[in-house]
Design a protein around this motif. Structure first.
Motif, mmCIF file in Angstrom:
data_model
loop_
_atom_site.group_PDB
_atom_site.id
_atom_site.type_symbol
_atom_site.label_atom_id
_atom_site.label_comp_id
_atom_site.label_asym_id
_atom_site.label_seq_id
_atom_site.Cartn_x
_atom_site.Cartn_y
_atom_site.Cartn_z
ATOM 1 N N HIS A 1 -6.120 -11.584 -2.898
ATOM 2 C CA HIS A 1 -4.847 -10.983 -3.301
ATOM 3 C C HIS A 1 -5.081 -9.511 -3.629
ATOM 4 N N PRO A 2 -5.312 -8.675 -2.612
ATOM 5 C CA PRO A 2 -5.714 -7.288 -2.849
ATOM 6 C C PRO A 2 -4.579 -6.389 -3.308
ATOM 7 N N GLY A 3 -4.969 -5.166 -3.680
ATOM 8 C CA GLY A 3 -4.006 -4.108 -3.968
ATOM 9 C C GLY A 3 -3.344 -4.197 -5.318
ATOM 10 N N LEU A 4 -4.087 -4.565 -6.365
ATOM 11 C CA LEU A 4 -3.461 -4.758 -7.671
ATOM 12 C C LEU A 4 -2.835 -3.477 -8.214
ATOM 13 N N ASP A 5 -3.464 -2.343 -8.027
ATOM 14 C CA ASP A 5 -2.930 -1.093 -8.580
ATOM 15 C C ASP A 5 -1.541 -0.796 -8.025
ATOM 16 N N ALA A 6 -1.392 -0.896 -6.694
ATOM 17 C CA ALA A 6 -0.096 -0.617 -6.081
ATOM 18 C C ALA A 6 0.937 -1.646 -6.510
ATOM 19 N N ARG A 7 0.507 -2.892 -6.658
ATOM 20 C CA ARG A 7 1.430 -3.948 -7.054
ATOM 21 C C ARG A 7 1.926 -3.738 -8.471
ATOM 22 N N ILE A 8 1.043 -3.317 -9.344
ATOM 23 C CA ILE A 8 1.455 -3.009 -10.714
ATOM 24 C C ILE A 8 2.470 -1.873 -10.726
ATOM 25 N N ASP A 9 2.252 -0.869 -9.867
ATOM 26 C CA ASP A 9 3.161 0.278 -9.814
ATOM 27 C C ASP A 9 4.565 -0.135 -9.379
ATOM 28 N N TYR A 10 4.671 -0.926 -8.298
ATOM 29 C CA TYR A 10 6.023 -1.221 -7.824
ATOM 30 C C TYR A 10 6.717 -2.253 -8.702
ATOM 31 N N LEU A 11 5.958 -3.089 -9.409
ATOM 32 C CA LEU A 11 6.599 -3.995 -10.360
ATOM 33 C C LEU A 11 7.111 -3.229 -11.574
ATOM 34 N N ASN A 12 6.343 -2.257 -12.036
ATOM 35 C CA ASN A 12 6.823 -1.412 -13.135
ATOM 36 C C ASN A 12 8.095 -0.669 -12.731
ATOM 37 N N GLU A 13 8.163 -0.286 -11.452
ATOM 38 C CA GLU A 13 9.359 0.388 -10.948
ATOM 39 C C GLU A 13 10.554 -0.569 -10.983
ATOM 40 N N ARG A 14 10.312 -1.805 -10.672
ATOM 41 C CA ARG A 14 11.394 -2.789 -10.691
ATOM 42 C C ARG A 14 11.876 -3.056 -12.119
ATOM 43 N N TYR B 1 0.816 -1.201 0.000
ATOM 44 C CA TYR B 1 0.000 0.000 0.000
ATOM 45 C C TYR B 1 0.849 1.249 0.000
ATOM 46 N N ILE B 2 2.169 1.170 0.170
ATOM 47 C CA ILE B 2 3.072 2.312 0.037
ATOM 48 C C ILE B 2 4.282 1.859 -0.735
ATOM 49 N N ARG B 3 4.959 2.823 -1.370
ATOM 50 C CA ARG B 3 6.200 2.486 -2.051
ATOM 51 C C ARG B 3 7.356 2.574 -1.080
ATOM 52 N N PHE B 4 8.428 1.824 -1.355
ATOM 53 C CA PHE B 4 9.636 1.998 -0.563
ATOM 54 C C PHE B 4 10.177 3.406 -0.818
ATOM 55 N N THR B 5 10.527 4.077 0.235
ATOM 56 C CA THR B 5 11.099 5.417 0.080
ATOM 57 C C THR B 5 12.584 5.410 0.375
ATOM 58 N N SER B 6 13.077 4.244 0.703
ATOM 59 C CA SER B 6 14.483 4.157 1.052
ATOM 60 C C SER B 6 15.191 3.158 0.160
ATOM 61 N N PHE B 7 16.281 3.612 -0.492
ATOM 62 C CA PHE B 7 17.074 2.701 -1.308
ATOM 63 C C PHE B 7 17.623 1.564 -0.461
ATOM 64 N N PHE B 8 17.934 1.853 0.799
ATOM 65 C CA PHE B 8 18.454 0.811 1.694
ATOM 66 C C PHE B 8 17.438 -0.311 1.881
ATOM 67 N N MET B 9 16.166 0.042 2.008
ATOM 68 C CA MET B 9 15.144 -0.984 2.172
ATOM 69 C C MET B 9 15.041 -1.835 0.923
ATOM 70 N N LEU B 10 15.128 -1.195 -0.240
ATOM 71 C CA LEU B 10 15.106 -1.960 -1.491
ATOM 72 C C LEU B 10 16.285 -2.915 -1.553
ATOM 73 N N PHE B 11 17.465 -2.394 -1.203
ATOM 74 C CA PHE B 11 18.677 -3.217 -1.249
ATOM 75 C C PHE B 11 18.533 -4.422 -0.316
ATOM 76 N N MET B 12 18.036 -4.175 0.893
ATOM 77 C CA MET B 12 17.900 -5.267 1.857
ATOM 78 C C MET B 12 16.898 -6.292 1.384
ATOM 79 N N PHE B 13 15.819 -5.851 0.719
ATOM 80 C CA PHE B 13 14.818 -6.811 0.253
ATOM 81 C C PHE B 13 15.351 -7.710 -0.841
#
Length: 483
Positions: A245-258, A8-20
């Motif tokens: 499996h809720p939240g398709l809009d947000a999921r599409i957004d962060y996958l496009n970001e990836r 429901y929110i995007r990662f705002t920290s590059f560190f969090m992305l790196f850790m994931f």
């Protein structure tokens, strides 16, 4: 039946992305233990759930469909880390756009999902996502926290979650029946995937998808297809994927970001949908309402229809008893794709159903020569021989079919009929008992069991009888009172 039949929110920290992306995600291992729910418990629960599914839901047994889905699941599952259990797939006949996986490595694909996705890669994306839930033990870890006391309560809760939320068809009512009491309904809501679960499964499933050789955009495409489908159904008939499996809009957004961080060559991968389209044709033509299905093909301009479209028309028209039109559509399909095994099989099957054995036999035998592993082709070859009273060959062939598809009602029914007509009454009643058992008519199964008991004479017959008795009337569980 054999025919059928979140974030429901995007990662705002590059560190969090790196850790994931570079940390080790929790995978299922033989020594996993969270609370009291071990991997051994997962395996047991999965087996019991699978038995429930096969006994109460319309599981598809057509090898053309099931083998295709199992092969695709195996292709994606090969990209997973080693699991303490095999991955087992089944197809459920239901129009919902749904798929789900349960602890122990069992994954179920609904025919509605196969029918409404455009490409094999989209189906592979859904499979990858579901297998990621298994690998990450999302359901298992939530069940641990609930501290359910036994397998029965776990089973009812799992059924309420996975089947009871299903839209369309009869899955919802079945799921409610399987969810044992109102408590299970409340528990199943707790088990639903969180947005964090979905984020993890999306990213890990994407890894599986890419490693399996598919275009990564297919995961977003599958989500878009589900979202679009939502607008064509009523609120009481929303596909399960949109409710569990809720939240398709947000999921599409962060996958496009990836996608922006992926190598360009991943996005040049092309779809190979030849087998996928054949399976869609079979499902549409054999397992959906014929009026709806024929309207689908009638809406395709004549000059754009493929041989598979003509095949689908032929199957539907034969179901509607419009045999002259059906024959013309089948022959058009054969003329356009003369060497296509599926067309040969279905045309041979059609001629069998209208009693033209001389036309059916060579078509079925040619189809068999091209694909000796197609149990459906062998089934009709056996029935052609049975209609000609060539019982020895018919029974031999039908036994081979029963080995290939061991728990199908119609196979055992026709084998029983052939055995009876040939004079082998003991084995006829044994096979008819199995047919009744797999057809979920226990009284009929018991009837044929009693008949077989009166006919068993030889040691081999008595051994076969004991095997049947143990299946139809199993011994009481350990600790039960014995008279």
């Amino acid at each position: 039946m054999f025919f059928q039949n979140k974030i429901y929110i995007r990662f705002t920290s590059f560190f969090m992305l790196f850790m994931f992306f570079f940390s080790v995600t929790p995978q299922a291992t033989a020594s996993s233990l969270f609370g009291d729910f071990t991997v051994k418990d997962e395996i047991k629960l999965g087996k019991e759930f699978d038995k429930m599914v096969h006994s109460r839901l319309p599981v598809v047994l057509d090898p053309q469909i099931t083998d295709y889905v199992k092969d695709l699941v195996a292709r994606v599952a090969k990209q997973m880390p080693p699991q303490p259990f095999p991955i087992t797939a089944a197809v459920i006949q239901n129009n919902s756009m749904n798929a789900f996986a349960v602890p122990g490595g069992y994954i179920y694909i609904y025919t509605g999902l196969l029918l409404n996705l455009k490409h094999e890669s989209e189906l592979a994306a859904v499979i990858g996502h579901e297998l990621a839930h298994v690998s990450l033990r999302h359901v298992a870890r939530r069940m641990e926290k609930m501290q359910l006391v036994n397998i029965a309560s776990m089973l009812g809760t799992l059924a309420g979650m996975m089947i009871g939320m299903s839209g369309g068809g009869n899955s919802a009512s079945i799921g409610q029946a399987l969810a044992m009491g109102s408590m299970a309904g409340a528990q199943s809501a707790y088990l639903s995937y969180t947005q964090e679960n979905e984020r993890e499964a999306d990213h890990l499933g994407m890894n599986y998808l890419i490693k399996a050789g598919f275009n990564p955009t297919s995961m977003v495409d599958s989500f878009k297809a589900m979202k679009q489908r939502q607008w064509y159904v009523s609120n009481t008939n929303i596909p399960t994927y949109l409710s569990t499996h809720p939240g398709l809009d947000a999921r599409i957004d962060y996958l496009n970001e990836r996608f922006r961080r992926m190598p360009p060559e991943y996005f040049r991968r092309q779809n190979d949908d030849a087998k996928f389209y054949k399976i869609k044709t079979l499902i549409r033509a054999r397992m959906t309402d014929p009026e709806v299905a024929i309207a689908h093909y009638n809406n395709i301009p004549e000059n754009k229809r493929t041989c598979l479209d003509h095949l689908g028309q032929g199957i539907i028209l034969s179901r509607m008893k419009k045999n002259v039109e059906a024959e013309a559509a089948f022959e058009q399909a054969r003329q356009e794709c003369p060497g296509e095994t599926l067309i040969l099989r279905e045309l041979g099957r059609f001629y069998f159903t209208i009693g033209k054995m001389d036309k059916a036999s060579p078509l079925l035998r040619e189809a068999y020569m091209r694909d000796p592993q197609d149990a459906m082709t062998l089934f009709f070859i056996a029935r052609v021989e049975g209609s000609r009273k060539n019982y020895k060959q018919a029974i031999l062939t039908m036994r081979k079919v029963a080995e290939m598809v061991p728990k199908d009602q119609e196979i055992h029914y026709h084998l029983g009929r052939m055995l009876g007509e040939s004079g082998n009454y003991f084995e006829a009643h044994v096979q008819l008992a199995y047919a009744a058992l797999y057809g979920r008519t226990p009284k009929q199964a018991t009837f044929h069991l009693k008949k077989a008991e009166g006919l068993a004479k030889t040691p081999e017959q008595k051994k076969e009888l004991r095997k049947l008795q143990e299946i139809i009337t199993p011994p009481p569980p350990d600790g039960a009172d014995k008279k």
